[in-house]
Design a protein around this motif. Structure first.
Motif, mmCIF file in Angstrom:
data_model
loop_
_atom_site.group_PDB
_atom_site.id
_atom_site.type_symbol
_atom_site.label_atom_id
_atom_site.label_comp_id
_atom_site.label_asym_id
_atom_site.label_seq_id
_atom_site.Cartn_x
_atom_site.Cartn_y
_atom_site.Cartn_z
ATOM 1 N N SER A 104 -15.976 -1.192 -4.827
ATOM 2 C CA SER A 104 -15.163 -0.069 -4.343
ATOM 3 C C SER A 104 -15.002 -0.116 -2.827
ATOM 4 N N CYS A 105 -16.066 -0.473 -2.114
ATOM 5 C CA CYS A 105 -15.989 -0.555 -0.655
ATOM 6 C C CYS A 105 -15.070 -1.690 -0.212
ATOM 7 N N CYS A 106 -15.172 -2.826 -0.894
ATOM 8 C CA CYS A 106 -14.272 -3.941 -0.569
ATOM 9 C C CYS A 106 -12.824 -3.546 -0.842
ATOM 10 N N ALA A 107 -12.603 -2.886 -1.983
ATOM 11 C CA ALA A 107 -11.250 -2.463 -2.332
ATOM 12 C C ALA A 107 -10.701 -1.472 -1.313
ATOM 13 N N SER A 108 -11.553 -0.543 -0.847
ATOM 14 C CA SER A 108 -11.090 0.454 0.123
ATOM 15 C C SER A 108 -10.660 -0.203 1.432
ATOM 16 N N GLY A 109 -11.404 -1.224 1.864
ATOM 17 C CA GLY A 109 -11.049 -1.921 3.099
ATOM 18 C C GLY A 109 -9.724 -2.656 2.988
ATOM 19 N N PHE A 110 -9.538 -3.389 1.890
ATOM 20 C CA PHE A 110 -8.303 -4.136 1.699
ATOM 21 C C PHE A 110 -7.113 -3.208 1.477
ATOM 22 N N LEU A 111 -7.323 -2.149 0.698
ATOM 23 C CA LEU A 111 -6.229 -1.211 0.429
ATOM 24 C C LEU A 111 -5.793 -0.475 1.690
ATOM 25 N N GLY A 112 -6.767 -0.124 2.546
ATOM 26 C CA GLY A 112 -6.422 0.527 3.804
ATOM 27 C C GLY A 112 -5.561 -0.378 4.679
ATOM 28 N N PHE A 113 -5.881 -1.662 4.683
ATOM 29 C CA PHE A 113 -5.094 -2.621 5.469
ATOM 30 C C PHE A 113 -3.679 -2.754 4.909
ATOM 31 N N PHE A 114 -3.565 -2.901 3.596
ATOM 32 C CA PHE A 114 -2.237 -3.055 2.994
ATOM 33 C C PHE A 114 -1.417 -1.773 3.096
ATOM 34 N N LEU A 115 -2.092 -0.613 3.079
ATOM 35 C CA LEU A 115 -1.384 0.649 3.287
ATOM 36 C C LEU A 115 -0.812 0.702 4.699
ATOM 37 N N MET A 116 -1.590 0.252 5.673
ATOM 38 C CA MET A 116 -1.102 0.231 7.052
ATOM 39 C C MET A 116 0.107 -0.685 7.186
ATOM 40 N N LEU A 117 0.020 -1.898 6.616
ATOM 41 C CA LEU A 117 1.133 -2.839 6.706
ATOM 42 C C LEU A 117 2.387 -2.307 6.015
ATOM 43 N N SER A 118 2.205 -1.719 4.829
ATOM 44 C CA SER A 118 3.369 -1.215 4.095
ATOM 45 C C SER A 118 4.003 -0.019 4.801
ATOM 46 N N SER A 119 3.179 0.812 5.467
ATOM 47 C CA SER A 119 3.734 1.952 6.188
ATOM 48 C C SER A 119 4.519 1.492 7.419
ATOM 49 N N VAL A 120 4.029 0.457 8.106
ATOM 50 C CA VAL A 120 4.754 -0.115 9.247
ATOM 51 C C VAL A 120 6.079 -0.705 8.780
ATOM 52 N N LYS A 121 6.044 -1.405 7.657
ATOM 53 C CA LYS A 121 7.271 -1.994 7.102
ATOM 54 C C LYS A 121 8.242 -0.907 6.677
ATOM 55 N N LEU A 122 7.721 0.144 6.105
ATOM 56 C CA LEU A 122 8.561 1.261 5.653
ATOM 57 C C LEU A 122 9.309 1.881 6.832
ATOM 58 N N LYS A 123 8.598 2.107 7.940
ATOM 59 C CA LYS A 123 9.215 2.727 9.122
ATOM 60 C C LYS A 123 10.234 1.803 9.785
ATOM 61 N N SER A 124 10.005 0.486 9.684
ATOM 62 C CA SER A 124 10.918 -0.457 10.336
ATOM 63 C C SER A 124 12.205 -0.660 9.543
ATOM 64 N N LEU A 125 12.145 -0.461 8.220
ATOM 65 C CA LEU A 125 13.305 -0.719 7.373
ATOM 66 C C LEU A 125 14.156 0.515 7.099
ATOM 67 N N MET A 126 13.566 1.699 7.202
ATOM 68 C CA MET A 126 14.251 2.912 6.765
ATOM 69 C C MET A 126 14.419 3.930 7.871
ATOM 70 N N ALA A 127 15.409 4.785 7.700
ATOM 71 C CA ALA A 127 15.625 5.906 8.606
ATOM 72 C C ALA A 127 14.490 6.912 8.425
ATOM 73 N N PRO A 128 14.231 7.757 9.434
ATOM 74 C CA PRO A 128 13.124 8.728 9.328
ATOM 75 C C PRO A 128 13.193 9.603 8.082
ATOM 76 N N GLY A 129 14.395 10.010 7.680
ATOM 77 C CA GLY A 129 14.529 10.851 6.494
ATOM 78 C C GLY A 129 14.118 10.137 5.219
ATOM 79 N N GLN A 130 14.523 8.877 5.081
ATOM 80 C CA GLN A 130 14.146 8.091 3.907
ATOM 81 C C GLN A 130 12.652 7.813 3.891
ATOM 82 N N CYS A 131 12.117 7.523 5.059
ATOM 83 C CA CYS A 131 10.679 7.272 5.181
ATOM 84 C C CYS A 131 9.881 8.515 4.784
ATOM 85 N N ALA A 132 10.315 9.691 5.254
ATOM 86 C CA ALA A 132 9.645 10.945 4.917
ATOM 87 C C ALA A 132 9.704 11.224 3.417
ATOM 88 N N ALA A 133 10.827 10.858 2.791
ATOM 89 C CA ALA A 133 10.973 11.077 1.348
ATOM 90 C C ALA A 133 9.989 10.220 0.556
#
Length: 296
Positions: A220-249
């Motif tokens: 569980s601890c290993c999974a939490s570390g990896f998932l936190g990293f991938f969540l950060m990367l996906s959120s950065v990608k989300l903000k770079s590809l979409m307008a603020p309104g789409q990102c908020a949705a």
């Protein structure tokens, strides 16, 4: 392009859901309530993975000036407050309650924009802030699983989130990218939490943790570390590809499915009054998404 955006959005939602459920399992089911160690581990894994990604050319980290790094240090300190207080709060509160309180950070940001930056604020955003504030204010009086310590740390968490986002928006354009900011956050967090683990008592108290040598805790601890990293990367990608309104949705959708699944998987008692408060908070965030999509 539309298919790519949907794929990124779904990836973000999956990482958001899995990350919250995994953290909740470690904190509330296994009761690993040593936040300096848990968050230190997560930021260490995130920092190492980001550094490896940079060296392999999968992520771009710019050589920032010393002044830009020093300017960002207060935000990194707030980031530590976010993850530390968030961990303490999530260990004691149900995920839907935690997310409703977390959303009040938007009220702080809205108030700052209105009072200090004198920006024009739409009626929808004002109503959103009022609904979010009302939902959070009513929750403690209608939560059958009320935990004063959990609410205390949730308040610290939301103030840190609000202040962090205000500092982030006040940064000069092109001073630090989102990846640069997160890399500095990881480094600062690992160092600060490592030093804090001794005075907080976590460093030696963890030796009494009953699941310390169990595979489900390690997994569980290993999974939490990896998932936190991938969540950060996906959120950065989300903000770079979409307008603020789409990102908020997409963020709103991720919170809804996470809250829904958490009720099914964890011991959560929801009275009609509690559900009413949560729905009011959901309505507030829906209005916030609407105002973002309108660009106001």
């Amino acid at each position: 392009m539309c298919m790519r955006r949907c794929l990124v959005g779904l990836t973000f939602c999956t990482c958001y859901l899995a990350s919250y459920l995994t953290n909740k399992y470690v904190l509330s089911v296994l009761k690993f309530t040593y936040p300096t160690l848990f968050q230190g581990w997560q930021t260490l894994i995130g920092g190492l993975l980001l550094h490896v990604s940079w060296k392999l050319g999968w992520a771009e980290i710019n050589s920032s000036s010393r002044s830009a790094v020093l300017t960002w240090l207060p935000a990194s300190l707030l980031f530590v407050g976010i993850i530390y207080a968030g961990s303490r709060a999530l260990s004691r509160l149900a995920i839907p309650v935690f997310l409703t309180l977390h959303n009040v950070a938007e009220v702080i940001i809205c108030g700052h924009q209105k009072c200090f930056r004198k920006e024009k604020t739409s009626p929808a955003k004002i109503c959103s802030a009022l609904f979010l504030l009302a939902a959070a204010g009513c929750l403690p009086f209608n939560d059958s699983q009320f935990d004063p310590d959990g609410y205390f740390w949730a308040v610290i968490h939301l103030f840190c989130v609000g202040a962090y986002k205000i500092l982030q928006k006040s940064q000069r354009p092109n001073a630090l990218s989102d990846i640069d900011q997160q890399y500095l956050n990881y480094i600062f967090s690992v160092v600060l939490l490592a030093f804090a683990s001794h005075p907080t008592g976590d460093l030696f108290s963890v030796l009494d943790f009953p699941f310390l040598y169990f595979y489900r805790f390690h997994g569980s601890c290993c999974a939490s570390g990896f998932l936190g990293f991938f969540l950060m990367l996906s959120s950065v990608k989300l903000k770079s590809l979409m307008a603020p309104g789409q990102c908020a949705a997409w963020i709103f959708f991720a919170k809804v499915i996470t809250a829904g699944f958490s009720v099914l998987l964890f011991d959560t008692i929801l009275t009609s009054a509690t559900v009413g408060c949560l729905l009011l908070g959901g309505l507030g965030e829906a209005l916030l998404v609407f105002s973002e999509r309108k660009g106001s």
